[in-house]
Design an enzyme around this catalytic site. Structure first.
Site, short mmCIF file in Angstrom:
data_model
loop_
_atom_site.label_atom_id
_atom_site.label_comp_id
_atom_site.label_asym_id
_atom_site.label_seq_id
_atom_site.Cartn_x
_atom_site.Cartn_y
_atom_site.Cartn_z
N GLY A 15 -0.14 5.20 -1.19
CA GLY A 15 -1.29 5.87 -0.49
C GLY A 15 -0.70 7.10 0.04
O GLY A 15 0.45 7.41 -0.04
N LYS A 74 -10.46 -2.03 12.16
CA LYS A 74 -8.92 -1.49 13.12
C LYS A 74 -9.14 -1.95 14.40
O LYS A 74 -7.94 -2.73 14.71
CB LYS A 74 -8.85 -0.06 13.10
CG LYS A 74 -8.52 0.62 11.82
CD LYS A 74 -7.24 0.08 11.37
CE LYS A 74 -6.83 0.66 9.73
NZ LYS A 74 -5.56 -0.02 9.56
N ARG A 116 -1.85 -0.24 -7.59
CA ARG A 116 -1.73 0.78 -8.86
C ARG A 116 -0.21 0.90 -9.15
O ARG A 116 0.49 1.10 -8.09
CB ARG A 116 -2.59 1.90 -8.71
CG ARG A 116 -3.99 1.55 -8.57
CD ARG A 116 -4.75 3.22 -8.41
NE ARG A 116 -6.03 2.71 -7.68
CZ ARG A 116 -6.07 2.83 -6.31
NH1 ARG A 116 -5.28 3.29 -5.58
NH2 ARG A 116 -7.55 2.17 -5.70
N ASP A 158 -1.30 -7.47 -5.04
CA ASP A 158 -2.77 -7.49 -4.19
C ASP A 158 -2.59 -8.00 -2.78
O ASP A 158 -2.14 -9.19 -2.50
CB ASP A 158 -3.48 -8.44 -5.04
CG ASP A 158 -4.76 -8.57 -4.47
OD1 ASP A 158 -5.07 -7.89 -3.46
OD2 ASP A 158 -5.72 -9.22 -4.98
N GLY A 172 0.83 -1.12 -0.09
CA GLY A 172 -0.02 -0.05 -0.01
C GLY A 172 0.93 1.22 0.04
O GLY A 172 0.47 2.39 0.39
N TYR A 223 -14.59 0.53 8.75
CA TYR A 223 -13.24 0.87 9.00
C TYR A 223 -12.81 0.52 10.44
O TYR A 223 -11.79 -0.01 10.99
CB TYR A 223 -12.90 2.11 8.42
CG TYR A 223 -11.64 2.66 8.70
CD1 TYR A 223 -10.50 2.12 7.84
CD2 TYR A 223 -11.44 3.70 9.56
CE1 TYR A 223 -9.26 2.76 8.30
CE2 TYR A 223 -9.86 4.32 9.44
CZ TYR A 223 -8.86 3.59 8.91
OH TYR A 223 -7.68 4.12 8.90
N ASP A 253 2.08 -1.75 -4.37
CA ASP A 253 0.66 -1.26 -4.40
C ASP A 253 -0.04 -1.71 -5.54
O ASP A 253 0.45 -2.63 -6.52
CB ASP A 253 0.77 0.48 -4.67
CG ASP A 253 -0.61 0.94 -4.01
OD1 ASP A 253 -0.45 1.49 -2.89
OD2 ASP A 253 -1.48 1.18 -4.62
N ILE A 293 -4.34 12.66 9.48
CA ILE A 293 -3.11 12.99 9.09
C ILE A 293 -3.05 13.92 7.96
O ILE A 293 -3.68 13.58 7.04
CB ILE A 293 -2.30 11.76 8.70
CG1 ILE A 293 -1.99 11.01 9.93
CG2 ILE A 293 -0.87 12.27 8.12
CD1 ILE A 293 -1.19 9.68 10.04
#
Ligand code: SER
Length: 316
Positions: free
Chosen positions: A12, A146, A37, A52, A9, A142, A35, A172
């Site tokens: 991001g 978490k 992408r 992935d 990731g 989410y 990532d 953030i």
């Protein structure tokens, strides 16, 4: 041992800056960014692979190819986006963590970083100065992922000795990369709109005070936590991490110190309910005592730095 770091990731908001910071410390070739992408920025400065996070086999292949020793797992679907994709949000957030914790249990890697969030708290959590151990009853996809993830981290540490470390990030704020579908994203959009239009319509209402942090503080917290000796890490679920707290009108007042005509208006949407379920401020004395955490950027420092960097970016 030369550490070989895998970031999942990496494209991001946090991953981009964390990858660059880790490449500065460990050397470009020792930090593999991945990532779902393509990312030109990350591919230019070191190894990059499409990955992935939900595929245990794919992660395994990259870990073997680069002889990875540590994983930073940052792939996740954030609060606002996950409310619109319940099943995928849950699956991505949980399966990716299970994949990485399993690699650590098998001792293929020896250290894991995984972020939690203020979203792990819920409507019955006290609002101010929230303790490390408190009522946690998240009511978003989410947040549920978490809190569950935190419990899995602690389980893998206690049961299998996995060296997994985690922070409950506040919202953030950063300018280098775009935020990824969170409820706190307004505090980034507002700076862009202030420079572009001199005005901003906030999707969170006046009075919505949330814990927030500037990206350089968040990156430093992450690196300091990961570099601390293992026996100083007394919390293996996820550390409360605080810096500042503000509401939309506070950030607007801070912007007005630099752009006097700036105007804010309010048009709350579905994200208001998410924000209302989160606390306003955090007690992070565990992080301060265990590994010396201290934030550096207050609201006006953030505003000053955000405005000047976004201005510079626009000129390019
Ligand atoms: N910034 C995140 C969000 O708003 C909170 O972890 O989803």
């Amino acid at each position: 041992m030369t550490e070989k770091i895998l970031i999942i990731g990496a494209g991001g908001q946090i991953g981009t800056e964390l990858t660059l910071a880790l490449r500065d410390i460990y050397g470009d070739t020792n930090v593999v960014a991945t990532d779902i992408r393509e990312s030109a920025v990350l591919a230019e400065s070191g190894p990059f692979e499409i990955l992935d996070a939900m595929s245990a086999d794919a992660i395994h292949r990259v870990v073997s190819k680069y002889k990875i020793t540590q994983v930073y797992l940052l792939a996740a679907m954030l609060s606002a986006t996950a409310e619109k994709n319940i099943e995928l949000g849950w699956r991505l957030n949980m399966k990716s963590l299970a994949n990485v914790l399993e690699l650590a249990r098998e001792k293929i890697i020896h250290k894991v970083y995984w972020p939690s969030s203020i979203a792990a708290f819920g409507p019955n959590t006290p609002k101010e100065g929230v303790d490390q151990y408190t009522i946690m009853d998240p009511n978003t996809v989410y947040g549920i992922s978490k809190l569950s993830g935190e419990l899995w981290c602690r389980y893998y540490h206690d049961r299998f000795g996995v060296d997994v470390r985690s922070l409950r990030y506040p919202g953030i704020i950063s300018w280098k990369s775009q935020p990824g579908g969170g409820t706190t994203d307004y505090a980034i959009h507002i700076y862009h709109e202030a420079l572009e239009n001199g005005a901003y319509e906030s999707f969170l209402d006046k009075g919505t005070r949330l814990p927030m942090m500037y990206m350089p503080d968040a990156i430093r917290a992450t690196l300091e936590l990961m570099e601390a000796p293992s026996d100083q890490i007394t919390i293996r679920s996820s550390y409360n991490l605080g810096a500042i707290s503000f509401a939309p009108e506070d950030i607007a007042a801070s912007i007005q110190k630099f752009i006097p005509n700036f105007e804010i208006s309010y048009n709350p949407d579905f994200r208001q309910a998410i924000a209302d379920s989160w606390p306003s401020s955090i007690d992070d004395s565990g992080a301060r005592e265990d590994w010396g955490w201290n934030h550096q950027f207050d609201l006006d420092d953030i505003t000053d730095d955000m405005l000047s960097n976004i201005r510079k970016m626009k000129r390019k």
